[in-house]
Design a protein around this motif. Structure first.
Motif, PDB file in Angstrom:
ATOM      1  N   LEU A  46       0.817  -1.217   0.000  1.00 27.69           N
ATOM      2  CA  LEU A  46       0.000   0.000   0.000  1.00 27.69           C
ATOM      3  C   LEU A  46       0.845   1.260   0.000  1.00 27.69           C
ATOM      4  O   LEU A  46       0.527   2.231  -0.687  1.00 27.69           O
ATOM      5  CB  LEU A  46      -0.941   0.010   1.218  1.00 27.69           C
ATOM      6  N   SER A  47       1.931   1.269   0.778  1.00 27.04           N
ATOM      7  CA  SER A  47       2.754   2.466   0.891  1.00 27.04           C
ATOM      8  C   SER A  47       3.819   2.541  -0.198  1.00 27.04           C
ATOM      9  O   SER A  47       4.604   3.491  -0.225  1.00 27.04           O
ATOM     10  CB  SER A  47       3.437   2.510   2.268  1.00 27.04           C
ATOM     11  N   LYS A  48       3.816   1.557  -1.091  1.00 21.52           N
ATOM     12  CA  LYS A  48       4.830   1.510  -2.147  1.00 21.52           C
ATOM     13  C   LYS A  48       4.151   1.355  -3.514  1.00 21.52           C
ATOM     14  O   LYS A  48       3.867   2.338  -4.173  1.00 21.52           O
ATOM     15  CB  LYS A  48       5.798   0.347  -1.870  1.00 21.52           C
ATOM     16  N   GLU A  49       3.900   0.119  -3.939  1.00 18.84           N
ATOM     17  CA  GLU A  49       3.402  -0.126  -5.285  1.00 18.84           C
ATOM     18  C   GLU A  49       2.037   0.512  -5.550  1.00 18.84           C
ATOM     19  O   GLU A  49       1.781   1.032  -6.636  1.00 18.84           O
ATOM     20  CB  GLU A  49       3.317  -1.639  -5.556  1.00 18.84           C
ATOM     21  N   VAL A  50       1.136   0.468  -4.564  1.00 21.26           N
ATOM     22  CA  VAL A  50      -0.195   1.040  -4.779  1.00 21.26           C
ATOM     23  C   VAL A  50      -0.108   2.558  -4.897  1.00 21.26           C
ATOM     24  O   VAL A  50      -0.690   3.162  -5.814  1.00 21.26           O
ATOM     25  CB  VAL A  50      -1.160   0.636  -3.651  1.00 21.26           C
ATOM     26  N   LEU A  51       0.624   3.202  -3.998  1.00 22.56           N
ATOM     27  CA  LEU A  51       0.797   4.654  -4.092  1.00 22.56           C
ATOM     28  C   LEU A  51       1.468   5.045  -5.398  1.00 22.56           C
ATOM     29  O   LEU A  51       1.169   6.088  -5.980  1.00 22.56           O
ATOM     30  CB  LEU A  51       1.634   5.176  -2.919  1.00 22.56           C
ATOM     31  N   ALA A  52       2.400   4.214  -5.854  1.00 22.29           N
ATOM     32  CA  ALA A  52       3.132   4.517  -7.083  1.00 22.29           C
ATOM     33  C   ALA A  52       2.321   4.205  -8.336  1.00 22.29           C
ATOM     34  O   ALA A  52       2.758   4.504  -9.449  1.00 22.29           O
ATOM     35  CB  ALA A  52       4.448   3.742  -7.105  1.00 22.29           C
ATOM     36  N   GLY A  53       1.144   3.593  -8.172  1.00 24.53           N
ATOM     37  CA  GLY A  53       0.321   3.241  -9.322  1.00 24.53           C
ATOM     38  C   GLY A  53       0.781   2.005 -10.050  1.00 24.53           C
ATOM     39  O   GLY A  53       0.410   1.774 -11.205  1.00 24.53           O
ATOM     40  N   ARG A 126      -3.426   2.661   5.818  1.00 21.04           N
ATOM     41  CA  ARG A 126      -3.687   1.356   6.435  1.00 21.04           C
ATOM     42  C   ARG A 126      -4.514   0.464   5.532  1.00 21.04           C
ATOM     43  O   ARG A 126      -4.337  -0.747   5.500  1.00 21.04           O
ATOM     44  CB  ARG A 126      -4.411   1.544   7.779  1.00 21.04           C
ATOM     45  N   THR A 127      -5.427   1.063   4.758  1.00 17.13           N
ATOM     46  CA  THR A 127      -6.328   0.286   3.911  1.00 17.13           C
ATOM     47  C   THR A 127      -6.106   0.628   2.439  1.00 17.13           C
ATOM     48  O   THR A 127      -5.482   1.639   2.098  1.00 17.13           O
ATOM     49  CB  THR A 127      -7.797   0.570   4.261  1.00 17.13           C
ATOM     50  N   ILE A 128      -6.663  -0.198   1.567  1.00 14.00           N
ATOM     51  CA  ILE A 128      -6.571   0.057   0.133  1.00 14.00           C
ATOM     52  C   ILE A 128      -7.257   1.371  -0.207  1.00 14.00           C
ATOM     53  O   ILE A 128      -6.792   2.133  -1.070  1.00 14.00           O
ATOM     54  CB  ILE A 128      -7.167  -1.119  -0.675  1.00 14.00           C
ATOM     55  N   VAL A 233      -0.427  15.997   4.131  1.00 15.86           N
ATOM     56  CA  VAL A 233       0.258  15.490   5.320  1.00 15.86           C
ATOM     57  C   VAL A 233      -0.072  14.016   5.468  1.00 15.86           C
ATOM     58  O   VAL A 233      -1.240  13.612   5.357  1.00 15.86           O
ATOM     59  CB  VAL A 233      -0.178  16.246   6.598  1.00 15.86           C
ATOM     60  N   VAL A 234       0.948  13.209   5.693  1.00 14.70           N
ATOM     61  CA  VAL A 234       0.757  11.785   5.953  1.00 14.70           C
ATOM     62  C   VAL A 234       1.192  11.514   7.384  1.00 14.70           C
ATOM     63  O   VAL A 234       2.341  11.771   7.753  1.00 14.70           O
ATOM     64  CB  VAL A 234       1.567  10.909   4.978  1.00 14.70           C
ATOM     65  N   GLU A 235       0.273  11.032   8.205  1.00 19.81           N
ATOM     66  CA  GLU A 235       0.560  10.729   9.605  1.00 19.81           C
ATOM     67  C   GLU A 235       0.949   9.262   9.725  1.00 19.81           C
ATOM     68  O   GLU A 235       0.149   8.368   9.455  1.00 19.81           O
ATOM     69  CB  GLU A 235      -0.648  11.046  10.481  1.00 19.81           C
ATOM     70  N   SER A 236       2.184   9.034  10.114  1.00 19.16           N
ATOM     71  CA  SER A 236       2.691   7.674  10.295  1.00 19.16           C
ATOM     72  C   SER A 236       3.350   7.604  11.666  1.00 19.16           C
ATOM     73  O   SER A 236       4.569   7.540  11.798  1.00 19.16           O
ATOM     74  CB  SER A 236       3.691   7.337   9.182  1.00 19.16           C
ATOM     75  N   VAL A 237       2.520   7.664  12.684  1.00 22.50           N
ATOM     76  CA  VAL A 237       3.000   7.819  14.061  1.00 22.50           C
ATOM     77  C   VAL A 237       2.642   6.622  14.939  1.00 22.50           C
ATOM     78  O   VAL A 237       2.444   6.747  16.144  1.00 22.50           O
ATOM     79  CB  VAL A 237       2.462   9.123  14.681  1.00 22.50           C
ATOM     80  N   GLY A 238       2.587   5.458  14.322  1.00 23.19           N
ATOM     81  CA  GLY A 238       2.330   4.255  15.103  1.00 23.19           C
ATOM     82  C   GLY A 238       0.921   3.732  14.931  1.00 23.19           C
ATOM     83  O   GLY A 238       0.118   4.257  14.150  1.00 23.19           O
TER      84      GLY A 238
END
Length: 398
Positions: A46-53, A126-128, A233-238
């Motif tokens: 999700l945070s790699k291939e999906v975001l990159a299309g 977190r989700t698709i 803004v992307v919140e990645s705080v746990g």
């Protein structure tokens, strides 16, 4: 082998639990309950291939094994309460299900920042659905991105945003180095340099105190009072364990669901927990219960938990997985085996060097407890050798 087992949670842990219950000989009903409308899918992309299309939902969806073809899926719903003494769970529509066995697999949700300011323009991954919405934002021309949190997900998102051509990408974290908590200072310094060389800016040693903007965020206020311009803004705080539905049952829910060494919950033979919501003692290392948010744990814990739920633990060795994860950032990959976090006090380079591909070993009381490979060539082969060494270490006894 009759009756019904309820699996609360329809992500990877829930799917693997259903499959492993059948493999363990359970012939009764299995009902899997999940709050997303989607069948289980692979989350790491999700945070790699999906975001990159580069990946679609269809490519992420898991196909259940044929043995689990008759499993009942209740998707788009969630468990809101459990009465373990009565062996029932309640769903959000008010309906009540009785069970003969219960698998706790409700996983995690992203932690959110509680800071003043607008909400629009702030995201989690977190989700698709999260990833698809965020991708639309990241592909806007000239977008300025601020990622709050320099852990694995935050750094993956930052790398992906750079690859998509974002005008500015800044990562903010109160710690002095990215990913230092799980990896230690040696690799953290290497990763900081590599991200900076590829265009990521870091504001380290600073927290976030607020957000500027009216209807939508336009800036991120950090602890020294300065403002970082931001369109996204992307919140990645746990993460926060999804355990509220288990309140009132006398369980230790202080950090996920506490289990015994066989993943049983609250001393009940008919309840087990699997995946990253489970806080279990790993007999491979010590008796301290910990949650492990690694990709391999849902499958490993589901296999062990299903056997315990169906046949009991007589003669079984305690749960002792070798955690595994990987992280793709820019053009490099991190691969980890074992528990590096337990060996941060004794970190040694095992192969290669920090200027290129490198394999790092983590030791506790002189014993190798984890390895991390940064690279894709010789160190990957070296990592395989050391992984075999980790697996050969004395196994726990029943």
């Amino acid at each position: 082998m009759s009756g019904r087992i309820v699996v609360a949670g329809a992500s990877l842990g829930g799917l693997r639990a259903a499959e492993q219950l059948r493999a363990a000989g359970w012939a009764g009903g299995i009902t899997v309950i999940g709050d997303e409308p989607h069948r289980p899918y692979n989350r790491p992309p999700l945070s790699k291939e999906v975001l990159a299309g580069k990946a679609s939902f269809a490519s992420l969806a898991f196909t259940p094994k044929p043995s689990a073809a008759d499993v009942e899926w209740r998707l788009g719903t969630r468990v809101t309460a459990a009465r373990l003494a009565e062996r029932t769970v309640e769903l959000h529509d008010g309906s009540v299900l009785s069970y003969d066995g219960l698998v706790v697999a409700t996983g995690m949700r992203p932690r959110r920042l509680r800071c003043p300011g607008p909400v629009e323009g702030r995201h989690t991954v977190r989700t698709i659905d999260d990833a698809q919405v965020l991708r639309d934002e990241l592909t806007r021309p000239g977008v300025r991105v601020v990622v709050v949190g320099a852990g694995f997900i935050g750094c993956e998102v930052a790398a992906t945003a750079v690859g998509l051509g974002a005008a500015e990408v800044t990562v903010v974290d109160p710690l002095p180095l990215p990913m230092a908590g799980p990896l230690g200072e040696t690799l953290a310094r290497v990763l900081l340099t590599r991200h900076q060389e590829r265009g990521v800016r870091f504001v380290l040693g600073s927290g976030v105190t607020g957000f500027e903007g009216d209807d939508r965020v336009t800036g991120v206020v950090v602890s020294d009072g300065s403002v970082l311009p931001a369109d996204v803004v992307v919140e990645s705080v746990g993460s926060v364990p999804n355990t509220e539905w288990l309140d009132g049952n006398g369980l230790d829910l202080s950090d996920g669901v506490l289990t015994d060494r066989h993943l049983r919950v609250g001393g009940r033979p008919e309840v087990v927990a699997v995946g990253d919501v489970a806080r279990f003692p790993n007999a491979r290392y010590d008796g301290v219960p910990r949650r492990v948010e690694h990709w391999s744990v849902p499958g490993d814990s589901a296999k062990h938990g299903a056997k315990v739920l169906v046949g009991g633990d007589a003669g079984m060795a305690p749960f002792a997985p070798l955690p595994t994860f990987w992280s793709d950032q820019h053009d490099f990959r991190l691969q980890s085996f074992g528990a590096p976090v337990l060996g941060l006090g004794d970190v040694r380079v095992l192969d290669g060097d920090t200027s290129g591909d490198v394999l790092v070993g983590y030791h506790r009381d002189g014993r190798l407890v984890g390895i991390v490979a940064l690279g894709r060539s010789s160190v990957v082969r070296a990592a395989a050798r050391y992984r075999a060494e980790l697996l050969k270490q004395p196994a726990p006894t029943p």
